[in-house]
Structure formats: C-alpha cells, structure tokens
Design a protein around this motif. Sequence first.
Motif, short mmCIF file in Angstrom:
data_model
loop_
_atom_site.label_atom_id
_atom_site.label_comp_id
_atom_site.label_asym_id
_atom_site.label_seq_id
_atom_site.Cartn_x
_atom_site.Cartn_y
_atom_site.Cartn_z
N SER A 66 34.20 -12.77 96.31
CA SER A 66 34.17 -12.42 94.90
C SER A 66 35.57 -12.49 94.31
CB SER A 66 33.61 -11.00 94.76
OG SER A 66 34.49 -10.19 94.06
N GLU A 104 33.18 -2.66 90.90
CA GLU A 104 34.45 -3.14 90.33
C GLU A 104 35.06 -2.10 89.40
OE1 GLU A 104 34.34 -7.05 88.77
OE2 GLU A 104 32.93 -7.74 90.29
N ALA A 128 36.38 -5.54 93.76
CA ALA A 128 35.11 -5.70 94.48
C ALA A 128 35.39 -5.95 95.96
CB ALA A 128 34.33 -6.86 93.89
N ARG A 129 36.43 -6.79 96.25
CA ARG A 129 36.72 -7.08 97.66
C ARG A 129 37.12 -5.80 98.39
NH1 ARG A 129 39.51 -11.50 95.43
NH2 ARG A 129 41.57 -10.69 96.02
N GLN A 141 29.99 -11.08 99.55
CA GLN A 141 30.77 -10.52 98.44
C GLN A 141 32.27 -10.67 98.65
OE1 GLN A 141 29.76 -9.39 95.59
NE2 GLN A 141 27.61 -9.70 96.07
#
Length: 1235
Positions: free
Chosen positions: A980, A945, A985-986, A977
């Motif tokens: 998320s 992130e 993060a994606r 994930q």
Amino acid sequence: MCSASFHIAGLLEKMASSDKDFRFMATNDLMMELQKDSIKLDEDSEKKVVKMLLKLLEDKNGEVQNLAVKCLGPLVGKVKEYQVETIVDTLCTNMLSDKEQLRDISSIGLKTVISELPPAATGSTMTANVCKKITAQLTGAIGKQEDISVQLEALDILSDMLSRLGGTLYSFHSSILSCLLPQLTSPRLAVRKRAIVALGHLVLTCSGNIFSELTEHLLAELKKNESTSTTRTYIQCIAGISRQAGHRIGEHLEKIIPLIVQYCNVEDDELREYCFQAFESFVRRCPKEIDPHIPSVMGLCLKYITFDPNYNYDNEEEEEERMETENGEDEEQESDDEYSDDDDISWKVRRAAAKCLEAIVSSRHDLLQDFYKTLSPVLISRFKEREENVKADIFSAYIALLKQTLPTQSWRHASDASGKDDVPLTMLQNQVPNIVKALHKQLKEKSIKSRQGCFSLLTELANVLPGCLADHIPALVPGIVFSLADKSSSSNMRIDTLSFLHVLLCNHQPEVFHPHIKSLLPPVVACIGDSFYKITSEALLVTQQLVKVIRPLGKSCTFDAKPYVKDLFPGTLKRLKAADIDQEVKERAISCMGQIIYNLGDHLSTDLQPTLKIFLERLKNEITRLTTVKALTLIASSPLKIDLRPILGDGFPILASFLRKNQRALKLSTLTALDILVKNYSDSLKPAMIESVLMELPALISENDMHVSQVAIAFLTTLAKVYPSCISKISGSILTEILQLVHSPLLQGGALNAIIDFFQALVLTKTAAMGCSELMKQLTAPIYSSGSAGASVTLHKQAYYSVAKCVAALSSACPKEAPGILNQFIQDVKSPKSSSAVKVLAFLSLAEMGRTMNLSAQKELKTVILEAFTSPSEEVKSAASYALGNISVGNLKEYLPFMLKEIGSQPKRQYLLLHSLKEVISSSPADGLKPYVEDIWALLFKHCECTEEGTRNVVAECLGKLTLVNPSELLPRLKKQLSSGSPHARSTVVTAVKFTIADQPQPIDALLKSCIGDFLKTLEDSDLNVRRVALAMFNSAAHNKPSLIRELLNAVLPSLYSETKVRRELIREVEMGPFKHTVDDGLDVRKAAFECMYTLLESCLDRLDIYEYLNHVEDGLKDHYDIRMLTFIMLARLSTLCPNAVLQRLERLIEPLRATCSTKVKAGSVKQEFEKQDELKRSAMRAVAALLTIPEVEKSPAMAEFSSQIRSNPEMASLFESIQKDSASLPATESMDMS
C-alpha cells in the motif's frame, strides 16, 4: 619528622655492626618502619638507607641478605626516583657478578622492585625511567652472557616486567624482540622455554609492526626447517603466542596452518604433539579465522588419535585370556628386547590430538551432524586406549560432544523445537550400542581412573538421551555392582558410581530395572552403612529413587516389592535414628524414609508407627524440620492411605507454630502439608486442632508476600469446603486481611484467583454469618465511601479490577442475588450523584458479569454506556469501553453489529469503541467470531491510515488478533497490504503481525514462518516509522518464537545493523526561545535496533557472527545516553556468553567505558543531568565488573591499566565497590527483559 630520621640513623648504625644478630634485628626494625605509611625520609637518610641496604645484599649471613632484599620493596615507594635508579643499577651489575649467591639475591631484588613500581597509569615517570634502565641491562645480559643461569634469571625478570608493565617499555619492544629471537635457537632448552614465555608477554602489548616482524621471523624459520629441534621450538612459540594473544595471530593463520600441517607428517612424535597443541590454541583463540581449516585439522586429529605404532590392538582378545593366567608384562619384555616402553612417546601425540578435538567440538556447535558422522565412531573405537591419561582425554572429548548435543532447555526453545535439532540426537541414539559395547568391559577393570571416566561419560549420555540405555541395563549392572562392592574402589569411585546410578534410575522406565533389583539393592544398602558421609548421602538418594522403581504407584505393575522391604528399611532407619551425623545425611535419610512409607507403607506392618514417631521428633528439631514437613506432605498424599492418626495430635500444633516462623520456605511447605492433611485426613482431625492453625493464618495474608498469601488462601478454601463450621468462627479477622489484599494495587494472577475461589467457597458454606450481600457490601464499601468528602482512602486502578472480578464471582455463585446486583450497578451508572469511582467500579463489574452472563435483557445498557463515553473522566470512559467489549463477548449476536455500526458513524468515539472491539476479539472463541470477520476486517482497514498513532495501534492489535481467528485466509490479505502506498497503512500491517506472534505454539506458526520474510522486508522501508515498527515486530519474534526468524537472519541482519548507525540527516536544531536544542529523529529507530540485537543474543547466538556484532556494539557505546545504557547491558551479557570474542576486542571496548566513567558534569547543570550521568556511570561500571569476570582478562594491558585507574580514583573506586556488593547480593546476572 626528626625523630624518624634519628630513629633510622640509630638503626643504620646497628646495621653496620659486626654482630650478625644486631644486623638482622636492625634490618627487621627498618622493614617495620618502612611499612608505615607515615614515614618520610629526608634526602640524606634516603641516601644512607639505600647505600646500607645495597651493602647488606652482600652480607656474609644469608638471613640478613634475605631481609635486606625484602626491605627494597617498601623502600621503592618512599625514596626519590634517582635513588631507585641507583638501586636498580647496582642490582643489575650484581646480576653479572661471578658469585652465584649474589646473583641470586640480586635477581630476587630486581623482581621485588619491579613488583612494587607504581603502574604507569598513575602518571609517574619513575616507572618508565626505571624500566628502561633495567631493560637495557637485561637485554645486554641475555644477548652476551655465557653463563646459562644468568641468562635464565634475566629472561625471567624480563617476562615479569613485560607482563606487569609491558606498555611502559614501548620504545624498547624492538630491541627486546631482537634480543629474544636468537634465544629460540639456544642450545639449552630451558633458555628457549623462558624466551617463549617472555615473547608471550611481549605480544600482549607490542605494536602491530613488531607483532608482524615476529610472525614473519617465525614463518621464515619454519620454512627453512634447519633442524627438527628448532622447528619444535618455533611451533611451541607460535602456540604460546596464540595462547597469550590469540586475537592478533588470526590474520597470519593463512600462512601458518599449511606449514604446521606439513610438519604433522614428519616422523617426530614431540614435533607432532606441539603441532596439535598449536592447533588447539588456534581453535580456541581464533575461531573465525580457523574456520576454513577445520576439516583438515580434524582430519589430522582423527588420523593421529589412533596413532600407536608400537602396539597391536587386534590380538587383544586372545591376550585377555592370557593376561588372566599370568602377568603378561614379562613376556612382552622378552619378545621385544631392543625397544622399551619408556621410549614410546606416541601417547603424547594421541593425547594432544584428543585435546584438540575437544576444543573443536566445544567451539563448533554448527558441525554437530558432521561430528556424529566422522568423529563419534573414531572416538568410540578409541575407548580401548591403553594409556590412562590419553583415555581420560578421549572420554572428555566425547563428553564435550554429548554436552553440545544436549537440547537447549529454555522456555523459548521448548515451544518451537524444530525437527532440525533432532538429527544429531537420532544419530547418537544409533551409536549407543557401540558406546556400551566399548565401555561395559572397562567397568570391571582394575584402573579406577578409567572406570570413573566411563561412568562420567555414561552419566552425560543418560542426561542427553533419557531412556537410551534401557536395552543395555543388563550389560551395565554388573559393572555398577562391581564398583560399589569392590574393596579397592576409592570413595570417589563409589560416589561417581552412585550418582550415575541415580541419573540412570531417574531417566529410565521402572520396568527395565525390575530383573536386576536383586543384584543392585544389596550393594546400595551396604553403601548407606558406609562410614564416609558423602557415600551415605549419595546412597540414600539412590535408595529413594530405587523405592519409586520397585513399586511405581500410579501404574499397574506385576513386580513384587515385598521381599525387598526387609533390605531397604533397616539400613535407612538406622540413619534416620542417628542424631550425630552430617546434616545432608540427616535430610536425605528423612526424605528417603518418607519415600519408603509413601510407596511401601502397607508392607511395614508394626514398624510403621515407631518410624512416624521419629518423624515427630525430627519436626521438633530446627535443623531438620523443613525436610520433615516435606516428607510428611509426601506421606499424607500417598494413595496407600497411611495411618497418621497417632502423630496428628502432637504434630498439628507443631505445624501450626511453624506458620509463625520467619523462614519463608518453611511457611510455604507447612501450608502445603496442612492442605493435604485436611483433604485426606479430615475425619481424624479435631476442631481444636484446626483452630490452632486458623489462629496463625491472618498474619500470613498480606501484600508483602503474595505467594504465601495465595497458598494460605487456597488452604482456607480447602477448609471452607471440608470444615464449614470452623470457618464461621474466624471469618472476621481473616476477612479483614483478605479484603485489604483485594484493595491492594499489587494483587493479580494466582493470588486473585485464590481469593475468588475462597469467596465462592465461603458463600456456599451457607453459614449465616456471611451471606452474599454482606460480602458484597464489605467488598465495595471503600469505593462507595470514597465519593463522600471525608474519605481519605483512594484506591489504585488495579483494585477496581480485583473488586469487579470478586463481585462477578459472587454473583455467579449466588444466581438468586445476581439480578439485584445488576440493577444496583445500572442505577449507579445512571445516577448523576455517583462519584466517578463508583461508576468505574459499576462498569468494570458489569464487564466481568457480562463476559459470562447474557445481559441482553437489560435494555438500557447500550444507551447508558454510550452516554458514559462523553463523561469528563478518562477512567469512566475507559471502563465503559471495557464494559461494552466484555458484555458483547457474552452476547455477540446482540452487541457486535451495534458496536460496528457505532464505530462507522461516530468518529469522536472511535478510539473507545475500537478498544471495546479489541476486548471482543481477544476474549471471544474463534467460532463465535467467524460470521463477523468480514465486516470487522473491512471496518478496520478503513481506519488503518488514521493519523492518530494511538488509534492505529489499537487497529493493529485488532487486526493481529483477528488474523488468528482464520490465519490461512487473513494472513495473505495482510501481506497484500504491504504494497500500500501509505506509510501509515504499512506500519499498521507490520504492527498487526507483531500481535500474531505469541510464545505458545499456535496454528498460525507454520504460515507465519513461510511469509514473515516478506514482512521483515519493511526493515528497508523508506519511511522511518515503518522501519521502527518493523524492528519492534522482529524483536517480538526473536523473543517469543526464535524459530520464525532463525533461517532468515543472514538476509535480515545487514538491514538491522544498518539501523544502528547515527544518521546525520535526521538530526535537526530546534530553537526554544534563546536556546538551540538538537533533536535526533532517528534515536527511536536506533534504540529499537539495539533492543533487537540484545534479544538475538539470548535466542539466536549461534547464528550471529559475533565479531560483526561487536563492531555495532562498539558504535553504540559512543552513542546517545539511552543507547549507551543498552549497550552496557549487552556488553555485560556478552562477557558471559562469548568471553573469547570480547577479549579479542577488549582494547576498543574499554575506551568508551573509560570515557563514560571519567566524565564530569558541568557545575551548573540541572539535577536530572547529574542523575542521568550517575546512572550511566553505574551502568558502565557494571559492564566493567562483568568484563573483569572473564578468565585471563587481567593479561590485557588496557584492562590492567583501566582497573588500576579505577582503584586510584576514589570516586570510581567507591562506585565499583558498591556495584560489586550489589552483584554479590543478586542471584543471577542481570538481564534486560525486552518482551
């Protein structure tokens, strides 16, 4: 000025003379004057010239009349508008005259005038006014005229005018239509035919309302069905319109098709033929709209392709025996007096049905399996068709089917051929026996046309399914022999037979032919002696393949080839000796003889040496030398160890001289030949021979041609192994060239590996002149000297990598020297005096050495590297991070835990350390990494992130490559994930998936295929950046492994297309001092979406609805600069891949192109703005040039108008010419590499 008028006045006087010769010569002179560009006429002269020429049209002498008509053409551009109108008026009046000759000459005159009128695009009003005048007169003439020939001429002229200037007659379209429609019921068929042609030209330019009016009229008349004859005409008319403007008839198909289907069942063969012709044009022109009707149309075709009411095929078997004893035609006549064969036109129906089937097969790849179920058996059963023309069309329909089945040969599909594509091939395999059964008798028929058809079908079959005819060779051989030996066979027939035999021999195992060699060989050898060079050339090609079959080296074979040598050899030798034959025959005779010596050299006994001597002669001839070098390479590599000593003495210097020639192919082939000779004949070569070659090599090693350099260095490596003594003599000059190459920024891949091999071989030759340390010095000298003040040479970054790889290779070749080298580098790095260049080289060399050696003994390495991370030089930092990664690969246990600890504790050095980690993951074997996977995974997810995009990308690459180590466990974790909360993060996860897709098959593929749909859902993510990386991942999949996404396209395409739209909410204004500047945040996403669309064109074209696709291309053509550049390239590609669809949309596509080509940059703009616009115009022009290659594009009025605009505007015209010159020099269409 006056002199011209004076001259013309003199001519006019003679033109009025009573002597026809005077009149003829004067008219001829006038013609010459009018063709000069410089001539200007005053008003009075204009009047007189026009009046005189119109008078001469009625001259008694035909030749004078003809010349006068020819003068009208150049005159049109030279006189004022009202004079042209006078000419036209007179001509139109003459058209209605009673004298036939005058009518004819006037109609020619009108056609001439029309063809000379300037196109409407030039802005002249003259054309429009003149056309209106003519049209009014013509429509009158067509409507009222009793005399057929006047009607025909008028229709002809109207068609001419509509096809050339249809757009200008806009206001007349409805009157033209109302004048033409009644002509469709004219008692004379010729009138109807011409009216149909005129309507075809009208629909290209008329408005939607008029088009609807026409179709409504045709539909209404078809429903009435007053007489079969008019119905035929209406159906012909619909087919004609569809051929000319298929894209417009699409919306009316729903109503048209049921009617035509209904007329197929009327007992009238001509009507049926026209129905099928109409269907064929719908299938080709409106693929989208006809889709729902394909089953019914196909059903009709299959029913009528067997429609032969007057002939009974069942008793064919008995008939055949009878035919042989007597001529069967007489008895047919007796038994059936009242019906003659000439009345039977059912064959036309069968032919039209076959053509329609061919159109369906060619355009509907997606129905292949259905075709093999329903269509293939019917076509095969019709191979027995009695009418030759129909049979030819049935064959070509079947060949179209085979072509559709041909597996796509491209690197993209090779790696992921899914099982789905194999179904049609299996179905075809099961039908092969029936095909052969239907054809093999016909191979002995008298008719040459049907034999040629059989062979072209069998050739296609052998290409689509190599090996499928293996069991049927006995059935085919008699037919092949018959066609080759038959006296009545035409030369084309023999050439077709030979080329089929060639394909057959190439695509099947040698064993299947062995029983038939005895019968196959004599006719082929006879063809080598044929007087026609094309036959000889094909026969030599076949013989070359036959030689491989008779004695396949490399597998054990019981077949005895010896008896056939006496057949093969003399025929080929005769062609090899002949000096006065065709170039192609010469080359193929050399190749064929090369093959004979390669496979059968041990059976040639005393003939071998004289033949090799001929090869020597051919080497000296400029025309045949390249082919001979290739043949010698083949012979030298023969496992039979052919004795080449007699020609080596003379041949070697000749080969050496070829290395000086300017012909690249010759250099490459010669180097390959020398390499083989040195490897296989080292004991027969004398040092002097080798030295003659060595002299030529330094010149070949240069960065200007990497491939030649690579082959030359590989040859040197062979020499170093076989003749170490020779190498020491020349090492000086060659080494300077090689070292220069090592320091070149262009060196990479194959050439670099060749150099590394050479250095290792060189050090191992143990010649005193060149020890390991000496070489090292020379390699690194430029870098060590670059630190000093006087050094002018700065090396490119790539050169450091090359040098480092060579250093590592040398140290592995001389293990004794390695520790010293290592220490030297570590000292270099530690010494504060070293320049950054030296440090970079030291780290890169340590990296290359560390990858293969365990460096854990060097205790200070870790601290040295970490210190370098704080260096002020970016290059040193990245080299150190590369070194840490590679040294860890050599010893994971020692270095990996240390690296992970550092990543955790050193936020400032994270980026560099992550790069090191990426090296470790990419280069280590999976088993070595397994124990550390969990730690690495956890660590990476801490950083996914990170706000810094560069760091996130490295994390993503590490994650992706790590997933490949254990996909079954790690891929599902990545998927989790996706939910998320953080967009960063994606985006990292989606980018990681991109790094798991490679163009080679991998174990992860099956898993990826099952879950890539979930990752692609991020195309609808709320975050802009996530959508952008999702598009990049989609693009990578479409490019490298289309099979992953093919099945998902229906779900994914809407999201993809929605990303091509401009979003107003993402455009903002930024104030920069006094200026306002607009920034479009959505631009990158749109660009990524268009890049995906381009990639899909190459890999999944058959899954796209091309019309929907074109809508978005159309929007892109009006978008931002970058996107327009992309869509221009897409448009150029589309015009070769699906020209029909592009034709249908042409009007809408041309407008943006025209707008781009005619924009002007504001006078005070910056230089970049001018360059940008220029590049944009070039790109648009390329798209225009590609559109112009589509067949029939010139029929489109919009395109015709645009191209005339280009021609008339000097700036555009010169740009267009330069584009055409460029494309002529390029070998293939330009394409964009989006990998």
